[in-house]
Write an enzyme that holds these catalytic residues in place. Sequence first.
Site, PDB file in Angstrom:
ATOM      1  CG  ASP A   8      -1.961  -1.066   1.205  1.00  0.00           C
ATOM      2  OD1 ASP A   8      -2.469  -1.367   0.111  1.00  0.00           O
ATOM      3  OD2 ASP A   8      -2.277  -1.614   2.277  1.00  0.00           O
ATOM      4  CG  ASP A  42      -6.772  -1.504  -1.560  1.00  0.00           C
ATOM      5  OD1 ASP A  42      -7.079  -2.693  -1.718  1.00  0.00           O
ATOM      6  OD2 ASP A  42      -5.845  -1.131  -0.821  1.00  0.00           O
TER       7      ASP A  42
END
Length: 216
Positions: free
Chosen positions: A147, A181
Amino acid sequence: MKAYTRPILLISIILLVDQISKFWVKLNMLIGQGFNVLGDKFQIHFIENNGMAYGMEFGGEFGKLFLTLFRIIAVAGIGYGLYYMVKNKYHRGFILNVALIFAGALGNILDSTFYGLLFSESTPFEKATLFPADGGYASIFHGKVVDMLYFPLIEGNFPDWFPIWGGEHFLFFRPVFNVADSAISVGVVLILLFQRRYFKEEHVEKESVNSEVLED
């Protein structure tokens, strides 16, 4: 075959951008390292997670394996559903939204399945290497999801009179996430926003087909 072109192109672009960004971050940044992109409201901040989207966790090594296998089964189901929707000429907007969800889910599965084999461990002191001589940091299905997108838009303290959290510090938006995401979230939100349009046209089309059958 023409009907499949846009979904396949969209999926390919999302996967390419997602994986390039993850590879770059993994190979060029230390865990916890970050830098500003648009002031301090949009930052690249490198973290990894063992669980679900937006850094949520799910139960240790067995939980990690279960989650990865569940993701693979879910993506296979979404992929078949996407094929069915294109074949049966569902609303194009709905098909592209499902393609976004499929691409996002597949992007994170690649991390979970293969990154443990491809990379050495990222630490606060050492950057990862690709295809390390001593092998990767984890076995297949046990990789960590990369991430890096961070938007700390509003930071401050709740007023003292605010119920429960009065006087406490708050930060919006706290989660760190990735392109995959984002694709999942955008796909889901667009389906929720435009579901009446998508399914209304499908309903009208089916009624029209049924009327033609009855008239014959």
